[in-house]
Motif scaffolding. Structure first.
Motif, PDB file in Angstrom:
ATOM      1  N   GLY A  60       0.618  11.873  -4.173  1.00 21.17           N
ATOM      2  CA  GLY A  60       0.420  12.813  -3.093  1.00 21.17           C
ATOM      3  C   GLY A  60       1.609  12.989  -2.169  1.00 21.17           C
ATOM      4  N   ALA A  61       2.780  12.505  -2.580  1.00 19.51           N
ATOM      5  CA  ALA A  61       3.977  12.653  -1.748  1.00 19.51           C
ATOM      6  C   ALA A  61       4.316  14.131  -1.584  1.00 19.51           C
ATOM      7  CB  ALA A  61       5.150  11.919  -2.380  1.00 19.51           C
ATOM      8  N   GLN A  62       4.994  14.453  -0.499  1.00 17.51           N
ATOM      9  CA  GLN A  62       5.473  15.813  -0.300  1.00 17.51           C
ATOM     10  C   GLN A  62       6.731  16.008  -1.155  1.00 17.51           C
ATOM     11  OE1 GLN A  62       6.121  16.574   3.854  1.00 17.51           O
ATOM     12  NE2 GLN A  62       4.000  16.153   4.432  1.00 17.51           N
ATOM     13  N   LEU A  92      11.406   0.698   3.998  1.00 16.06           N
ATOM     14  CA  LEU A  92      10.784   1.733   3.180  1.00 16.06           C
ATOM     15  C   LEU A  92      11.335   3.075   3.645  1.00 16.06           C
ATOM     16  CD1 LEU A  92       7.049   0.557   3.120  1.00 16.06           C
ATOM     17  CD2 LEU A  92       8.860   0.073   1.471  1.00 16.06           C
ATOM     18  N   LEU A  93      12.086   3.718   2.766  1.00 14.33           N
ATOM     19  CA  LEU A  93      12.753   4.963   3.152  1.00 14.33           C
ATOM     20  C   LEU A  93      11.763   6.128   3.177  1.00 14.33           C
ATOM     21  CD1 LEU A  93      16.029   4.575   1.105  1.00 14.33           C
ATOM     22  CD2 LEU A  93      15.726   4.247   3.552  1.00 14.33           C
ATOM     23  N   PRO A  94      11.884   6.987   4.170  1.00 13.59           N
ATOM     24  CA  PRO A  94      10.926   8.096   4.284  1.00 13.59           C
ATOM     25  C   PRO A  94      11.175   9.228   3.311  1.00 13.59           C
ATOM     26  CG  PRO A  94      12.539   8.224   6.047  1.00 13.59           C
ATOM     27  CD  PRO A  94      12.801   6.920   5.331  1.00 13.59           C
ATOM     28  N   SER A  95      12.418   9.422   2.864  1.00  3.91           N
ATOM     29  CA  SER A  95      12.718  10.551   1.984  1.00  3.91           C
ATOM     30  C   SER A  95      13.868  10.192   1.054  1.00  3.91           C
ATOM     31  CB  SER A  95      13.081  11.806   2.794  1.00  3.91           C
ATOM     32  OG  SER A  95      14.297  11.604   3.497  1.00  3.91           O
ATOM     33  N   PRO A 124       0.813  -1.220   0.000  1.00  2.00           N
ATOM     34  CA  PRO A 124       0.000   0.000   0.000  1.00  2.00           C
ATOM     35  C   PRO A 124       0.848   1.272   0.000  1.00  2.00           C
ATOM     36  CG  PRO A 124      -0.770  -1.557   1.653  1.00  2.00           C
ATOM     37  CD  PRO A 124       0.550  -2.065   1.170  1.00  2.00           C
ATOM     38  N   LEU A 125       2.054   1.148   0.584  1.00  2.00           N
ATOM     39  CA  LEU A 125       2.917   2.322   0.724  1.00  2.00           C
ATOM     40  C   LEU A 125       4.133   2.188  -0.178  1.00  2.00           C
ATOM     41  CD1 LEU A 125       3.680   4.967   2.200  1.00  2.00           C
ATOM     42  CD2 LEU A 125       4.810   3.545   3.935  1.00  2.00           C
ATOM     43  N   LEU A 126       4.337   3.153  -1.057  1.00  2.17           N
ATOM     44  CA  LEU A 126       5.529   3.187  -1.911  1.00  2.17           C
ATOM     45  C   LEU A 126       6.615   4.014  -1.231  1.00  2.17           C
ATOM     46  CD1 LEU A 126       3.938   3.697  -5.451  1.00  2.17           C
ATOM     47  CD2 LEU A 126       4.833   1.579  -4.449  1.00  2.17           C
ATOM     48  N   ASP A 127       7.833   3.531  -1.335  1.00  2.32           N
ATOM     49  CA  ASP A 127       8.963   4.197  -0.682  1.00  2.32           C
ATOM     50  C   ASP A 127       9.357   5.469  -1.419  1.00  2.32           C
ATOM     51  OD1 ASP A 127      11.424   3.443  -2.609  1.00  2.32           O
ATOM     52  OD2 ASP A 127      10.031   1.758  -2.458  1.00  2.32           O
TER      53      ASP A 127
END
Length: 475
Positions: free
Chosen positions: A361-363, A325-328, A238-241
């Protein structure tokens, strides 16, 4: 391009003979300069950069010039800018002044394993001189010095043109104090013609005057998706890195044909000069099967269209990777601009594209970096016409007018500070010189021709190639 009656006044054979007689010495002096690893980056030994400036100053003094100084201005962080060598021969009454620019600092050598000989031991092989700075730009320094020697030896007291050597010491570090230096020493550096010897010829055996340069903007984009790293097995799917989403954002910078897809960027006119694809592929070391990007002629894509590259990324290396999964993730963007493009508008267009194309929708944030203006030469001006004539006379084939895909942002500073000066961008490199790369080299045959060409330019200006002398134009 030069009036036949004016060309007939010039001691062309004498200038060629002088350059030839002193060429072995010129090359030996270049070898000594290459041996000094003067790198203006803060991570390297500043003492070597001082050695480099001292060596250049000594070479200029050997031409019997006494007015030789090593100058610098403060940096914004409180340190000192790189040492620049400034030397002057004042003009005779009514005569113009020519400023001869080059830079003595060099790029770091990089991975020594990629070099076929020691980077700071100039080595001759098959008519080329290999070494860091052998072409970019210590050969430019020696072309200035050797041409000045030839014209003073041949013309003697009849050579009344003022000459100013301006040998910068921080160009490869981005010329951080260049503009302040020009303002501080404006009177010392003023001239009617400025010759920037930091470009390349069209190919070995074919000289070129660089008549356009692309501008440049750069910046850093960061994509963030979480507040901290999380386990890829527990949350992946569900979450892409962040690196994956950064890659998707990067993919939007070009269209399906590889042209830059940033809305609002300027594209120049189609360029008539042909660059055969097989020559380009060989010069750029393109692997078999790799397709070239973009539309239009290769020269247009290189000189008159924007180009965007990713020149750095902050993500873990393969050896340091884990199931996380890296945050940034961050990337450094470098974008070349077509002549006529306002750098501020290009920076805004790049920032707007990042904001509009944040995936899932990533920052996505964009931090602007450096900006530099493009440059175009007025090829109808007397100095440009004379330079083209001198090149053709020296090489024995017509000179071509070329653009350059790269950027020399400080030329915009020169134009702003000295708006009346005619700026000529010349060089001693060729497509195989590999400036900034391993096995940088200089074609020695073309190096000698470049010296002859500049000596002819100086002699022609001395004979009145720029038109009426100053004393006449003042009344």
């Amino acid at each position: 391009m030069l009036a036949p009656e004016l060309a007939a006044q010039l001691p062309i054979a004498g200038l060629r003979a002088s350059v030839a007689a002193n060429f072995a010495t010129t090359v030996a002096e270049l070898v000594e300069l290459v041996a000094i690893p003067g790198i203006a980056w803060e991570a390297f030994d500043a003492a070597q950069l001082e050695r480099s400036a001292d060596a250049v100053a000594a070479l200029i003094r050997s031409t019997d010039l006494d007015d030789v100084q090593i100058l610098r201005v403060p940096k914004n962080d409180g340190g000192q800018g790189g040492p620049a060598v400034v030397a002057r021969k004042l003009p005779a009454p009514g005569m113009p002044t020519i400023v001869l620019y080059a830079h003595h600092d060099v790029q770091p050598p990089g991975d020594s394993a990629l070099w076929n000989s020691e980077p700071f031991v100039a080595t001759e092989r098959d008519g080329r001189l290999y070494g860091r700075g052998a072409a970019d730009d210590k050969a430019g320094i020696m072309a200035h010095i050797a041409s000045f020697r030839a014209v003073t030896e041949t013309l003697g007291a009849e050579f009344g043109v003022g000459i100013t050597f301006f040998i910068e010491g921080e160009e490869e570090a981005g010329s951080p104090t260049f503009k302040d230096f020009l303002h501080e020493y404006r009177e010392l550096l003023a001239g009617d013609v400025i010759v920037v010897a930091d470009s390349a010829n069209w190919q070995v055996g074919v000289p070129a005057l660089t008549t356009s340069l692309r501008g440049l903007v750069d910046g850093t984009v960061e994509v963030r998706v979480t507040n901290h790293a999380v386990h890829s097995g527990m949350f992946g799917g569900p979450l892409l890195d962040a690196p994956t989403l950064l890659a998707r954002l990067i993919a939007t910078f070009h269209d399906e044909q590889g042209s830059v897809a940033i809305a609002g960027l300027h594209t120049g006119h189609e360029v008539a000069l042909d660059y055969p694809e097989d020559s380009f592929r060989a010069d750029a070391a393109v692997l078999d099967g790799v397709q070239l990007a973009g539309r239009g002629s290769l020269t247009s894509r290189l000189w008159a269209q924007p180009a965007l590259s990713i020149i750095g990324m902050d993500i873990p290396s393969v050896d340091m990777s884990s199931n996380t999964l890296l945050p940034s993730a961050r990337a450094k963007i470098s974008m070349r601009l077509a002549p006529g493009q306002d750098p501020a508008a290009a920076m805004e267009a790049l920032a707007a594209h990042v904001a509009a194309n944040a995936p899932f929708g990533a920052q996505a944030t964009f931090v602007p970096g450096e900006a530099g203006q493009a440059f175009a030469t007025d090829t109808t001006a007397a100095a440009a016409r004379t330079a083209l004539w001198a090149m053709g006379e020296s090489w024995g084939v017509p000179a071509v007018e070329t653009g350059m895909g790269g950027s020399i942002p400080f030329i915009a500073d020169l134009k702003e500070t000295f708006p009346e000066a005619q700026i000529l961008v010349t060089g001693v490199e060729d497509p195989d010189s590999r400036a900034h790369s391993a096995n940088e080299s200089l074609h020695l045959g073309d190096f000698e021709k470049a010296i002859v060409s500049q000596a002819l330019l100086l002699a022609a200006v001395n004979a009145g190639a720029l038109g009426e002398q100053k004393a006449d134009t003042k009344g």
